[in-house]
Design a protein around this motif. Structure first.
Motif, PDB file in Angstrom:
ATOM      1  N   ALA A 204      34.699  53.678  21.612  1.00  0.00           N
ATOM      2  CA  ALA A 204      35.760  53.189  22.506  1.00  0.00           C
ATOM      3  C   ALA A 204      35.494  53.735  23.911  1.00  0.00           C
ATOM      4  O   ALA A 204      36.252  54.549  24.430  1.00  0.00           O
ATOM      5  CB  ALA A 204      37.132  53.633  22.002  1.00  0.00           C
ATOM      6  N   ARG A 205      34.415  53.270  24.501  1.00  0.00           N
ATOM      7  CA  ARG A 205      33.935  53.853  25.758  1.00  0.00           C
ATOM      8  C   ARG A 205      34.218  52.948  26.952  1.00  0.00           C
ATOM      9  O   ARG A 205      33.331  52.651  27.768  1.00  0.00           O
ATOM     10  CB  ARG A 205      32.441  54.158  25.653  1.00  0.00           C
ATOM     11  CG  ARG A 205      32.108  55.151  24.551  1.00  0.00           C
ATOM     12  CD  ARG A 205      30.654  55.573  24.555  1.00  0.00           C
ATOM     13  NE  ARG A 205      30.308  56.296  25.777  1.00  0.00           N
ATOM     14  CZ  ARG A 205      29.109  56.841  26.001  1.00  0.00           C
ATOM     15  NH1 ARG A 205      28.159  56.729  25.091  1.00  0.00           N
ATOM     16  NH2 ARG A 205      28.869  57.482  27.121  1.00  0.00           N
ATOM     17  N   ALA A 206      35.461  52.529  27.101  1.00  0.00           N
ATOM     18  CA  ALA A 206      35.808  51.621  28.183  1.00  0.00           C
ATOM     19  C   ALA A 206      35.577  52.242  29.553  1.00  0.00           C
ATOM     20  O   ALA A 206      35.037  51.604  30.462  1.00  0.00           O
ATOM     21  CB  ALA A 206      37.265  51.175  28.046  1.00  0.00           C
ATOM     22  N   MET A 207      35.975  53.508  29.716  1.00  0.00           N
ATOM     23  CA  MET A 207      35.826  54.123  31.043  1.00  0.00           C
ATOM     24  C   MET A 207      34.381  54.493  31.328  1.00  0.00           C
ATOM     25  O   MET A 207      33.899  54.322  32.459  1.00  0.00           O
ATOM     26  CB  MET A 207      36.725  55.351  31.156  1.00  0.00           C
ATOM     27  CG  MET A 207      36.825  55.897  32.584  1.00  0.00           C
ATOM     28  SD  MET A 207      37.491  54.678  33.770  1.00  0.00           S
ATOM     29  CE  MET A 207      39.205  54.582  33.231  1.00  0.00           C
ATOM     30  N   SER A 208      33.654  55.004  30.327  1.00  0.00           N
ATOM     31  CA  SER A 208      32.233  55.308  30.531  1.00  0.00           C
ATOM     32  C   SER A 208      31.472  54.057  30.957  1.00  0.00           C
ATOM     33  O   SER A 208      30.621  54.098  31.860  1.00  0.00           O
ATOM     34  CB  SER A 208      31.609  55.868  29.242  1.00  0.00           C
ATOM     35  OG  SER A 208      32.204  57.086  28.868  1.00  0.00           O
ATOM     36  N   ALA A 209      31.795  52.946  30.311  1.00  0.00           N
ATOM     37  CA  ALA A 209      31.127  51.687  30.653  1.00  0.00           C
ATOM     38  C   ALA A 209      31.463  51.257  32.072  1.00  0.00           C
ATOM     39  O   ALA A 209      30.598  50.776  32.819  1.00  0.00           O
ATOM     40  CB  ALA A 209      31.519  50.600  29.657  1.00  0.00           C
ATOM     41  N   ALA A 210      32.718  51.423  32.454  1.00  0.00           N
ATOM     42  CA  ALA A 210      33.126  51.055  33.813  1.00  0.00           C
ATOM     43  C   ALA A 210      32.413  51.916  34.854  1.00  0.00           C
ATOM     44  O   ALA A 210      31.954  51.410  35.884  1.00  0.00           O
ATOM     45  CB  ALA A 210      34.641  51.195  33.948  1.00  0.00           C
ATOM     46  N   LEU A 211      32.302  53.207  34.589  1.00  0.00           N
ATOM     47  CA  LEU A 211      31.629  54.095  35.535  1.00  0.00           C
ATOM     48  C   LEU A 211      30.149  53.747  35.655  1.00  0.00           C
ATOM     49  O   LEU A 211      29.573  53.798  36.749  1.00  0.00           O
ATOM     50  CB  LEU A 211      31.804  55.544  35.095  1.00  0.00           C
ATOM     51  CG  LEU A 211      33.235  56.089  35.171  1.00  0.00           C
ATOM     52  CD1 LEU A 211      33.314  57.452  34.499  1.00  0.00           C
ATOM     53  CD2 LEU A 211      33.727  56.163  36.607  1.00  0.00           C
ATOM     54  N   VAL A 219      34.167  46.088  26.469  1.00  0.00           N
ATOM     55  CA  VAL A 219      33.353  46.886  25.553  1.00  0.00           C
ATOM     56  C   VAL A 219      33.681  46.487  24.121  1.00  0.00           C
ATOM     57  O   VAL A 219      34.780  46.015  23.828  1.00  0.00           O
ATOM     58  CB  VAL A 219      33.602  48.402  25.729  1.00  0.00           C
ATOM     59  CG1 VAL A 219      33.123  48.862  27.096  1.00  0.00           C
ATOM     60  CG2 VAL A 219      35.071  48.756  25.519  1.00  0.00           C
ATOM     61  N   GLU A 220      32.692  46.650  23.265  1.00  0.00           N
ATOM     62  CA  GLU A 220      32.925  46.431  21.836  1.00  0.00           C
ATOM     63  C   GLU A 220      33.563  47.679  21.250  1.00  0.00           C
ATOM     64  O   GLU A 220      33.137  48.795  21.519  1.00  0.00           O
ATOM     65  CB  GLU A 220      31.600  46.129  21.126  1.00  0.00           C
ATOM     66  CG  GLU A 220      31.174  44.690  21.278  1.00  0.00           C
ATOM     67  CD  GLU A 220      30.312  44.242  20.104  1.00  0.00           C
ATOM     68  OE1 GLU A 220      30.535  44.701  18.971  1.00  0.00           O
ATOM     69  OE2 GLU A 220      29.420  43.425  20.354  1.00  0.00           O
TER      70      GLU A 220
END
Length: 319
Positions: A204-211, A219-220
């Motif tokens: 659940a890496r929504a913020m890591s992906a955004a950064l 994100v999946e």
């Protein structure tokens, strides 16, 4: 971006509706981690998590017409509970949309509070259904893409700044990013120099992906931690985190569950994996910052049942 003045105004608005939760030194966690640890026990908040703060603040801004029409929320668990319970207390009709992966206990509590609960097959489907319900006149109580909600979640940081002793590093879990956005805003104003670290689970890496991308991207989701499972960050939370947060760390689901067990054993609190993820991340922070660190942990929620945690522990072969 919100300011500390927004957080202070939110604190005034929600006073009397939510609890000023304890901020306490934890000898057990300090011994476990080898550094001084202070815990902000937001799992003792009304509804069992910080989410009651943002939901209350948003509900209190509604016009009479909006109150009469009702509200809708989308949630992996805790935001749905918070919105349902606080809407019930304020005599506002609420509809809560959750994915089928949400904890059964969250559904039961939301329904017991008087909310209508709709289950979608996925979190993406839940967010899509909410957009459809908004066209019918319901006001959205968004879990993270709302400055009113972010400012209210920031009151956790305001209390931490006022009640804790010296801190060098504060760790905050991230789902969509409202909590860390608000907490970072408050702490940067009240405790300049304190480093803020975000923690996600690897599924659940929504913020890591955004950064990494330079802005929100889908994100999946594969994490068992539904309460951190946002399908993407928002532009608003991304901007706060990119400006105010030192780094975002990711831990495995197994590490998050192990952290829940360690919080029970060493801190004597029953937290959910969304808070348990802080402990493995804290070890990594300590490796990076070296000696002399004084940690603050925002123990964000405690709405996992003993059956939930036992099943996860067995799945991952944990003791």
């Amino acid at each position: 971006m919100i300011t500390v003045a927004d957080v202070e105004a939110a604190a005034e608005r929600i006073t009397g509706h939510v609890i000023r939760t304890p901020t306490v030194p934890s000898p057990g966690l300090s011994a476990l981690l080898g550094a001084h640890v202070t815990a902000k026990l937001e799992l003792l908040q009304r509804t069992g998590s910080f989410k009651a703060r943002g939901a209350t603040a948003k509900l209190l801004t509604l016009s009479e017409a909006e109150r009469a029409a009702g509200v809708v929320a989308v949630s992996g668990g805790n935001h749905g509970i918070g919105t349902a319970v606080m809407a019930g207390a304020l005599d506002i009709k609420a509809t809560v949309v959750m994915p089928r992966s949400a904890p059964g206990r969250a559904v039961d509590i939301a329904e017991a509070a008087g909310a209508s609960v709709i289950l979608a097959d996925t979190m993406d489907g839940a967010f899509a259904l909410v957009e459809e319900l908004r066209t019918k006149g319901l006001t959205l109580v968004h879990p993270f893409d709302d400055p009113v909600v972010i400012a209210a979640q920031g009151t956790v940081g305001l209390e931490l700044a006022e009640d804790a002793g010296e801190l060098t590093d504060v760790l905050v879990s991230i789902g969509g990013g409202a909590l860390i956005s608000g907490v970072a805003t408050a702490l940067h104003a009240r405790r300049p120099g304190v480093r803020i670290w975000g923690v996600e689970t690897e599924g659940a890496r929504a913020m890591s992906a955004a950064l990494a991308f330079g802005g929100p991207v889908p994100v999946e989701l594969s994490s068992i931690v539904s309460t951190l499972s946002a399908p993407s960050a928002s532009q608003l939370t991304y901007e706060h985190v990119s400006a105010l947060v030192t780094d975002v760390l990711a831990v495995t689901d197994a590490e998050a569950v192990q952290g829940t067990l360690e919080l029970a054993d060493h801190a004597k609190v029953w937290a959910e994996p969304a808070a348990g993820c802080l402990l493995p991340a804290a070890r990594r922070v300590l490796e990076r910052v070296g000696e002399g660190a004084r940690l603050g942990l925002v123990v964000c929620g405690g709405n996992a049942t003993t059956s939930d945690v036992t099943a996860w522990a067995e799945r991952f072969g944990l003791r």
